[in-house]
Motif scaffolding. Structure first.
Motif, mmCIF file in Angstrom:
data_model
loop_
_atom_site.group_PDB
_atom_site.id
_atom_site.type_symbol
_atom_site.label_atom_id
_atom_site.label_comp_id
_atom_site.label_asym_id
_atom_site.label_seq_id
_atom_site.Cartn_x
_atom_site.Cartn_y
_atom_site.Cartn_z
ATOM 1 N N PHE A 178 0.783 -1.278 0.105
ATOM 2 C CA PHE A 178 -0.004 -0.013 0.021
ATOM 3 C C PHE A 178 0.846 1.195 0.184
ATOM 4 C CE2 PHE A 178 -2.622 -3.519 1.366
ATOM 5 C CZ PHE A 178 -3.936 -3.286 1.290
ATOM 6 N N ALA A 179 0.551 2.445 -0.630
ATOM 7 C CA ALA A 179 1.151 3.536 -0.582
ATOM 8 C C ALA A 179 0.310 4.568 -0.477
ATOM 9 C CB ALA A 179 2.075 3.653 -1.931
ATOM 10 N N VAL A 180 0.545 5.797 0.166
ATOM 11 C CA VAL A 180 0.010 7.031 0.082
ATOM 12 C C VAL A 180 0.638 7.779 -0.935
ATOM 13 C CG1 VAL A 180 -0.993 8.825 1.357
ATOM 14 C CG2 VAL A 180 -0.712 6.856 2.455
ATOM 15 N N TYR A 181 -0.069 8.447 -2.010
ATOM 16 C CA TYR A 181 0.335 9.055 -3.136
ATOM 17 C C TYR A 181 -0.310 10.403 -3.265
ATOM 18 C CZ TYR A 181 2.795 5.208 -4.957
ATOM 19 O OH TYR A 181 3.748 4.245 -5.227
ATOM 20 N N TYR A 182 0.143 11.466 -3.703
ATOM 21 C CA TYR A 182 -0.929 12.522 -4.402
ATOM 22 C C TYR A 182 -1.242 12.002 -5.648
ATOM 23 C CZ TYR A 182 -2.181 16.663 -6.519
ATOM 24 O OH TYR A 182 -3.106 17.395 -7.446
ATOM 25 N N ALA A 183 -2.369 12.361 -6.156
ATOM 26 C CA ALA A 183 -2.943 12.228 -7.536
ATOM 27 C C ALA A 183 -3.727 13.107 -7.633
ATOM 28 C CB ALA A 183 -3.410 10.832 -7.665
ATOM 29 N N PRO A 184 -3.751 13.964 -9.110
ATOM 30 C CA PRO A 184 -4.591 14.914 -9.256
ATOM 31 C C PRO A 184 -5.987 14.478 -9.283
ATOM 32 C CG PRO A 184 -2.733 15.019 -10.770
ATOM 33 C CD PRO A 184 -2.562 13.803 -9.994
ATOM 34 N N SER A 185 -7.099 15.276 -8.909
ATOM 35 C CA SER A 185 -8.513 15.077 -9.067
ATOM 36 C C SER A 185 -8.700 14.238 -10.482
ATOM 37 C CB SER A 185 -9.329 16.338 -8.898
ATOM 38 O OG SER A 185 -10.752 15.895 -9.517
ATOM 39 N N ARG A 186 -9.702 13.252 -10.512
ATOM 40 C CA ARG A 186 -9.983 12.646 -11.589
ATOM 41 C C ARG A 186 -10.642 13.546 -12.720
ATOM 42 N NH1 ARG A 186 -9.837 7.798 -13.681
ATOM 43 N NH2 ARG A 186 -11.660 7.093 -15.077
ATOM 44 N N GLU A 187 -11.285 14.429 -12.379
ATOM 45 C CA GLU A 187 -11.927 15.222 -13.348
ATOM 46 C C GLU A 187 -10.902 16.395 -13.659
ATOM 47 O OE1 GLU A 187 -13.055 14.860 -9.944
ATOM 48 O OE2 GLU A 187 -14.510 13.478 -10.503
ATOM 49 N N SER A 188 -9.803 16.582 -13.414
ATOM 50 C CA SER A 188 -8.814 17.777 -13.653
ATOM 51 C C SER A 188 -8.228 17.402 -14.907
ATOM 52 C CB SER A 188 -7.780 18.008 -12.562
ATOM 53 O OG SER A 188 -7.015 16.661 -12.500
ATOM 54 N N ALA A 189 -7.582 18.446 -15.736
ATOM 55 C CA ALA A 189 -6.969 18.268 -17.039
ATOM 56 C C ALA A 189 -5.582 17.759 -16.479
ATOM 57 C CB ALA A 189 -6.729 19.620 -17.489
ATOM 58 N N TRP A 190 -5.078 17.794 -15.182
ATOM 59 C CA TRP A 190 -4.023 17.116 -14.719
ATOM 60 C C TRP A 190 -3.833 15.649 -14.836
ATOM 61 C CZ3 TRP A 190 0.965 18.657 -14.567
ATOM 62 C CH2 TRP A 190 1.393 20.094 -14.530
ATOM 63 N N TRP A 191 -5.109 15.287 -14.560
ATOM 64 C CA TRP A 191 -5.083 13.704 -14.294
ATOM 65 C C TRP A 191 -5.145 13.017 -15.597
ATOM 66 C CZ3 TRP A 191 -4.238 9.794 -11.263
ATOM 67 C CH2 TRP A 191 -4.719 8.628 -11.479
ATOM 68 N N GLN A 192 -6.025 13.786 -16.659
ATOM 69 C CA GLN A 192 -6.223 13.444 -17.768
ATOM 70 C C GLN A 192 -4.830 13.524 -18.589
ATOM 71 O OE1 GLN A 192 -8.912 11.939 -18.585
ATOM 72 N NE2 GLN A 192 -9.715 12.837 -16.651
ATOM 73 N N ALA A 193 -4.042 14.724 -18.546
ATOM 74 C CA ALA A 193 -2.777 14.826 -19.088
ATOM 75 C C ALA A 193 -1.615 13.745 -18.595
ATOM 76 C CB ALA A 193 -2.260 16.191 -19.026
ATOM 77 N N GLY A 194 -1.637 13.473 -17.232
ATOM 78 C CA GLY A 194 -0.368 12.595 -16.997
ATOM 79 C C GLY A 194 -0.998 11.200 -17.377
ATOM 80 N N SER A 195 -2.227 10.701 -17.128
ATOM 81 C CA SER A 195 -2.572 9.396 -17.462
ATOM 82 C C SER A 195 -2.319 9.075 -18.767
ATOM 83 C CB SER A 195 -4.045 9.100 -16.985
ATOM 84 O OG SER A 195 -4.285 9.195 -15.596
ATOM 85 N N ALA A 196 -2.604 10.063 -19.768
ATOM 86 C CA ALA A 196 -2.477 9.799 -21.044
ATOM 87 C C ALA A 196 -1.042 9.584 -21.411
ATOM 88 C CB ALA A 196 -3.057 11.166 -22.019
ATOM 89 N N TRP A 197 -0.128 10.475 -20.759
ATOM 90 C CA TRP A 197 1.298 10.392 -20.810
ATOM 91 C C TRP A 197 1.898 9.150 -20.578
ATOM 92 C CZ3 TRP A 197 4.904 13.733 -22.787
ATOM 93 C CH2 TRP A 197 6.057 13.614 -22.591
ATOM 94 N N LEU A 198 1.472 8.495 -19.317
ATOM 95 C CA LEU A 198 1.997 7.201 -18.944
ATOM 96 C C LEU A 198 1.330 6.153 -19.957
ATOM 97 C CD1 LEU A 198 2.503 7.583 -15.317
ATOM 98 C CD2 LEU A 198 4.008 7.988 -17.067
ATOM 99 N N GLY A 199 0.052 6.393 -20.431
ATOM 100 C CA GLY A 199 -0.553 5.244 -21.225
ATOM 101 C C GLY A 199 -1.614 4.343 -20.404
ATOM 102 N N ARG A 200 -1.889 4.931 -19.162
ATOM 103 C CA ARG A 200 -2.791 4.142 -18.393
ATOM 104 C C ARG A 200 -3.334 4.870 -17.252
ATOM 105 N NH1 ARG A 200 -2.318 1.002 -13.428
ATOM 106 N NH2 ARG A 200 -0.137 1.759 -12.939
ATOM 107 N N ASP A 201 -4.791 4.987 -17.083
ATOM 108 C CA ASP A 201 -5.313 5.545 -15.823
ATOM 109 C C ASP A 201 -5.488 4.591 -14.922
ATOM 110 O OD1 ASP A 201 -7.507 6.226 -14.232
ATOM 111 O OD2 ASP A 201 -8.429 7.559 -15.896
ATOM 112 N N ALA A 202 -4.524 4.665 -13.993
ATOM 113 C CA ALA A 202 -4.631 4.000 -12.541
ATOM 114 C C ALA A 202 -5.867 3.475 -11.832
ATOM 115 C CB ALA A 202 -3.523 4.306 -11.784
ATOM 116 N N GLU A 203 -6.850 4.468 -11.931
ATOM 117 C CA GLU A 203 -7.975 4.502 -11.348
ATOM 118 C C GLU A 203 -9.079 3.678 -11.909
ATOM 119 O OE1 GLU A 203 -10.747 7.262 -8.736
ATOM 120 O OE2 GLU A 203 -9.574 8.213 -9.992
#
Length: 240
Positions: free
Chosen positions: A12-37
């Motif tokens: 288990f890990a405690v991370y910071y992750a941008p809000s699912r609805e945010s452009a930051w989450w969409q941009a970072g997930s697209a960059w890595l090629g995977r939506d971790a949620e």
């Protein structure tokens, strides 16, 4: 993932992750090629000037998902359940105040990451991470003697070795540097520069990160992709 149950090998890990609805989450997930949620694959961009596909440069952060570490992955101590972890994280989060975090893209060693854009922001993230670590440390299984010896064999300073022995990770407290990893280790300086330039052009548009919650991530078994299990909001107050 709310009803999932994992075995003794889960971390288990405690991370910071941008809000699912945010452009930051969409941009970072697209960059890595995977939506971790959601678990859904994403189509990564292809920055101009790269000789390799972006997916080849992000294999390491792909497995961990789009995040910045607050408490590094740990296995649970005997008698500790995932519900204990969730309850403790929720109680900790209720004592945290939301804030905005300006970030910039940079090369850190031989990889590329987002990092706080100024020392004040860096200090805020260090404080948040330290309090989370202190809150959850009692839930962490201590490493075996063999595992500890293996970790201590890494090139670490004396301070980092002491932190590893006491807290299970060498980069905590004064050694903590918040970052959101954007690449694997890259030997090619031109590749690193291309990635930094791509993000430098986009961070002003995306704006600061809203640090208003934490996210519990889980690695179900060694080598498996980390998944975002639960988002844990900070106390309900206007972000400043």
């Amino acid at each position: 993932m709310s009803g999932a149950a994992w075995g003794a090998d889960a971390r288990f890990a405690v991370y910071y992750a941008p809000s699912r609805e945010s452009a930051w989450w969409q941009a970072g997930s697209a960059w890595l090629g995977r939506d971790a949620e959601s678990g859904e694959p994403c189509v990564p961009p292809q920055p101009d000037g790269l000789r390799r596909r972006l997916a080849e440069l992000t294999e390491a952060p792909y497995r961990y998902g789009w995040h910045g570490t607050l408490v590094a992955p740990f296995r649970l101590a005997g008698g500790v359940t995932q519900e204990h972890v969730l309850d403790a994280t929720r109680q900790w989060a209720q004592a945290q105040s939301p804030f905005l975090l300006p970030v910039e893209a940079a090369t850190l060693g031989d990889f590329v990451a987002l990092r706080p854009a100024d020392q004040q922001s860096e200090a805020k993230m260090r404080t948040v991470a330290a309090s989370a670590l202190q809150t959850l440390d009692a839930l962490r299984a201590r490493p075996s003697a063999a595992d500890l010896a293996r970790r201590l064999a890494a090139p670490l300073s004396e301070r980092q070795r002491a932190l590893l022995v006491e807290w299970g990770y060498p980069y905590v407290f004064d050694e903590f540097r918040f970052h959101m990893t954007l690449s694997s280790s890259l030997a090619d300086a031109d590749e690193r520069a291309t990635l930094v330039a791509w993000w430098q052009a986009r961070t002003p548009v995306l704006g600061p990160l809203a640090v208003d919650h934490a996210a519990l991530f889980v690695e179900s078994a060694p080598g498996e992709p980390f998944v975002l299990w639960q988002r844990v909001p900070f106390q309900t107050r206007e972000v400043k």
